[in-house]
Design a protein around this motif. Structure first.
Motif, PDB file in Angstrom:
ATOM      1  N   LYS A   1       0.823  -1.209   0.000  1.00 49.66           N
ATOM      2  CA  LYS A   1       0.000   0.000   0.000  1.00 49.66           C
ATOM      3  C   LYS A   1       0.855   1.257   0.000  1.00 49.66           C
ATOM      4  CE  LYS A   1      -3.867  -2.175   0.067  1.00 49.66           C
ATOM      5  NZ  LYS A   1      -4.621  -2.346  -1.137  1.00 49.66           N
ATOM      6  N   GLY A   2       2.179   1.094   0.027  1.00 50.12           N
ATOM      7  CA  GLY A   2       3.085   2.227  -0.116  1.00 50.12           C
ATOM      8  C   GLY A   2       3.585   2.842   1.172  1.00 50.12           C
ATOM      9  N   TYR A   3       3.333   2.207   2.295  1.00 53.81           N
ATOM     10  CA  TYR A   3       3.792   2.759   3.565  1.00 53.81           C
ATOM     11  C   TYR A   3       5.230   2.344   3.838  1.00 53.81           C
ATOM     12  CZ  TYR A   3      -1.083   3.789   4.432  1.00 53.81           C
ATOM     13  OH  TYR A   3      -2.355   4.275   4.334  1.00 53.81           O
ATOM     14  N   PRO A   4       6.055   3.270   4.335  1.00 51.58           N
ATOM     15  CA  PRO A   4       7.411   2.896   4.748  1.00 51.58           C
ATOM     16  C   PRO A   4       7.308   1.881   5.890  1.00 51.58           C
ATOM     17  CG  PRO A   4       7.172   5.279   4.637  1.00 51.58           C
ATOM     18  CD  PRO A   4       5.801   4.699   4.498  1.00 51.58           C
ATOM     19  N   LEU A   5       8.059   0.796   5.800  1.00 55.83           N
ATOM     20  CA  LEU A   5       7.929  -0.292   6.766  1.00 55.83           C
ATOM     21  C   LEU A   5       9.288  -0.710   7.296  1.00 55.83           C
ATOM     22  CD1 LEU A   5       5.906  -2.353   8.029  1.00 55.83           C
ATOM     23  CD2 LEU A   5       6.461  -3.857   6.108  1.00 55.83           C
ATOM     24  N   THR A   6       9.382  -0.798   8.611  1.00 58.79           N
ATOM     25  CA  THR A   6      10.559  -1.330   9.280  1.00 58.79           C
ATOM     26  C   THR A   6      10.147  -2.631   9.944  1.00 58.79           C
ATOM     27  OG1 THR A   6      11.448   0.878   9.690  1.00 58.79           O
ATOM     28  CG2 THR A   6      12.334  -0.908  11.026  1.00 58.79           C
ATOM     29  N   VAL A   7      10.904  -3.704   9.710  1.00 54.10           N
ATOM     30  CA  VAL A   7      10.543  -5.017  10.227  1.00 54.10           C
ATOM     31  C   VAL A   7      11.648  -5.575  11.114  1.00 54.10           C
ATOM     32  CG1 VAL A   7       9.100  -5.547   8.231  1.00 54.10           C
ATOM     33  CG2 VAL A   7      11.487  -6.253   8.223  1.00 54.10           C
ATOM     34  N   MET A   8      11.246  -6.498  11.961  1.00 54.92           N
ATOM     35  CA  MET A   8      12.195  -7.244  12.779  1.00 54.92           C
ATOM     36  C   MET A   8      11.765  -8.699  12.762  1.00 54.92           C
ATOM     37  SD  MET A   8      13.173  -6.862  16.808  1.00 54.92           S
ATOM     38  CE  MET A   8      12.237  -8.208  17.512  1.00 54.92           C
ATOM     39  N   GLY A   9      12.703  -9.570  12.440  1.00 62.32           N
ATOM     40  CA  GLY A   9      12.412 -10.989  12.440  1.00 62.32           C
ATOM     41  C   GLY A   9      12.861 -11.636  13.734  1.00 62.32           C
ATOM     42  N   ASN A  10      12.683 -12.946  13.791  1.00 63.59           N
ATOM     43  CA  ASN A  10      13.074 -13.673  14.975  1.00 63.59           C
ATOM     44  C   ASN A  10      14.094 -14.743  14.615  1.00 63.59           C
ATOM     45  OD1 ASN A  10      13.209 -14.674  17.551  1.00 63.59           O
ATOM     46  ND2 ASN A  10      11.184 -15.551  17.588  1.00 63.59           N
ATOM     47  N   ARG A  11      13.642 -15.956  14.378  1.00 59.83           N
ATOM     48  CA  ARG A  11      14.572 -17.053  14.136  1.00 59.83           C
ATOM     49  C   ARG A  11      14.819 -17.329  12.664  1.00 59.83           C
ATOM     50  NH1 ARG A  11      11.024 -19.902  18.405  1.00 59.83           N
ATOM     51  NH2 ARG A  11       9.664 -19.776  16.623  1.00 59.83           N
ATOM     52  N   ILE A  12      13.827 -17.144  11.840  1.00 64.68           N
ATOM     53  CA  ILE A  12      13.934 -17.534  10.431  1.00 64.68           C
ATOM     54  C   ILE A  12      14.204 -16.292   9.581  1.00 64.68           C
ATOM     55  CG2 ILE A  12      12.729 -18.643   8.507  1.00 64.68           C
ATOM     56  CD1 ILE A  12      11.065 -20.134  10.654  1.00 64.68           C
ATOM     57  N   ARG A  13      15.284 -16.311   8.799  1.00 62.57           N
ATOM     58  CA  ARG A  13      15.701 -15.142   8.021  1.00 62.57           C
ATOM     59  C   ARG A  13      14.905 -14.929   6.737  1.00 62.57           C
ATOM     60  NH1 ARG A  13      17.733 -11.111   9.743  1.00 62.57           N
ATOM     61  NH2 ARG A  13      18.379 -10.627   7.656  1.00 62.57           N
ATOM     62  N   ALA A  14      14.373 -15.981   6.144  1.00 62.02           N
ATOM     63  CA  ALA A  14      13.734 -15.863   4.833  1.00 62.02           C
ATOM     64  C   ALA A  14      12.641 -14.791   4.781  1.00 62.02           C
ATOM     65  CB  ALA A  14      13.183 -17.212   4.379  1.00 62.02           C
ATOM     66  N   PRO A  15      11.721 -14.698   5.755  1.00 69.35           N
ATOM     67  CA  PRO A  15      10.694 -13.644   5.676  1.00 69.35           C
ATOM     68  C   PRO A  15      11.280 -12.235   5.751  1.00 69.35           C
ATOM     69  CG  PRO A  15      10.045 -15.338   7.251  1.00 69.35           C
ATOM     70  CD  PRO A  15      11.465 -15.613   6.869  1.00 69.35           C
ATOM     71  N   VAL A  16      12.306 -12.067   6.569  1.00 66.11           N
ATOM     72  CA  VAL A  16      12.949 -10.747   6.684  1.00 66.11           C
ATOM     73  C   VAL A  16      13.600 -10.383   5.355  1.00 66.11           C
ATOM     74  CG1 VAL A  16      14.727  -9.408   7.863  1.00 66.11           C
ATOM     75  CG2 VAL A  16      13.333 -11.029   9.157  1.00 66.11           C
ATOM     76  N   GLU A  17      14.320 -11.316   4.777  1.00 66.47           N
ATOM     77  CA  GLU A  17      14.979 -11.060   3.496  1.00 66.47           C
ATOM     78  C   GLU A  17      13.961 -10.786   2.396  1.00 66.47           C
ATOM     79  OE1 GLU A  17      17.537 -14.444   3.105  1.00 66.47           O
ATOM     80  OE2 GLU A  17      18.773 -13.792   4.794  1.00 66.47           O
ATOM     81  N   ASP A  18      12.839 -11.482   2.434  1.00 69.03           N
ATOM     82  CA  ASP A  18      11.756 -11.240   1.467  1.00 69.03           C
ATOM     83  C   ASP A  18      11.258  -9.808   1.590  1.00 69.03           C
ATOM     84  OD1 ASP A  18       9.627 -11.511  -0.356  1.00 69.03           O
ATOM     85  OD2 ASP A  18       8.310 -12.389   1.152  1.00 69.03           O
ATOM     86  N   MET A  19      10.999  -9.368   2.809  1.00 71.01           N
ATOM     87  CA  MET A  19      10.464  -8.022   3.014  1.00 71.01           C
ATOM     88  C   MET A  19      11.486  -6.947   2.650  1.00 71.01           C
ATOM     89  SD  MET A  19       7.389  -8.509   3.696  1.00 71.01           S
ATOM     90  CE  MET A  19       7.025  -6.787   3.943  1.00 71.01           C
ATOM     91  N   VAL A  20      12.747  -7.174   2.994  1.00 72.04           N
ATOM     92  CA  VAL A  20      13.794  -6.209   2.626  1.00 72.04           C
ATOM     93  C   VAL A  20      13.910  -6.133   1.108  1.00 72.04           C
ATOM     94  CG1 VAL A  20      16.283  -5.761   2.735  1.00 72.04           C
ATOM     95  CG2 VAL A  20      15.032  -6.390   4.815  1.00 72.04           C
ATOM     96  N   GLY A  21      13.794  -7.266   0.439  1.00 71.29           N
ATOM     97  CA  GLY A  21      13.819  -7.280  -1.024  1.00 71.29           C
ATOM     98  C   GLY A  21      12.664  -6.519  -1.646  1.00 71.29           C
ATOM     99  N   ARG A  22      11.574  -6.399  -0.921  1.00 69.76           N
ATOM    100  CA  ARG A  22      10.397  -5.652  -1.391  1.00 69.76           C
ATOM    101  C   ARG A  22      10.470  -4.169  -1.021  1.00 69.76           C
ATOM    102  NH1 ARG A  22       5.874  -9.215  -2.423  1.00 69.76           N
ATOM    103  NH2 ARG A  22       6.493 -11.364  -1.964  1.00 69.76           N
ATOM    104  N   GLY A  23      11.482  -3.783  -0.246  1.00 64.84           N
ATOM    105  CA  GLY A  23      11.648  -2.369   0.083  1.00 64.84           C
ATOM    106  C   GLY A  23      11.553  -2.017   1.553  1.00 64.84           C
ATOM    107  N   ALA A  24      11.320  -3.000   2.418  1.00 66.55           N
ATOM    108  CA  ALA A  24      11.265  -2.720   3.857  1.00 66.55           C
ATOM    109  C   ALA A  24      12.679  -2.504   4.389  1.00 66.55           C
ATOM    110  CB  ALA A  24      10.600  -3.884   4.597  1.00 66.55           C
ATOM    111  N   THR A  25      12.756  -1.904   5.556  1.00 66.63           N
ATOM    112  CA  THR A  25      14.010  -1.719   6.269  1.00 66.63           C
ATOM    113  C   THR A  25      14.039  -2.709   7.424  1.00 66.63           C
ATOM    114  OG1 THR A  25      14.005   0.634   5.725  1.00 66.63           O
ATOM    115  CG2 THR A  25      15.394  -0.055   7.571  1.00 66.63           C
TER     116      THR A  25
END
Length: 77
Positions: free
Chosen positions: A26-50
């Motif tokens: 939806k175009g909102y700037p997003l900052t994420v934090m993952g826990n144990r599994i890196r794949a979701p974090v890497e997916d979101m960073v690849g989409r533009g999240a921090t």
């Protein structure tokens, strides 16, 4: 919510990943934090999240923070 809002998201599990993707799409700037599994974090960073390495880092980059965690102990930590 205005488009100037900056959103933080903690908990990129089965449910949280989909929610975070929708926020980012939806175009909102997003900052994420993952826990144990890196794949979701890497997916979101690849989409533009921090990525933030701590909850404090998420909060410092966000107007508000969404939590999608399993139970109260995870929320409290």
């Amino acid at each position: 919510m205005s488009e100037s809002e900056r959103i933080g998201f903690i908990g990129l599990g089965l449910m949280g990943l989909g929610m975070a993707k929708n926020i980012l799409e939806k175009g909102y700037p997003l900052t994420v934090m993952g826990n144990r599994i890196r794949a979701p974090v890497e997916d979101m960073v690849g989409r533009g999240a921090t990525e933030a390495r701590s909850a404090r880092g998420v909060a410092g980059n966000a107007t508000f923070v969404c939590l999608c965690v399993t139970a109260s102990p995870q929320e409290e930590s």
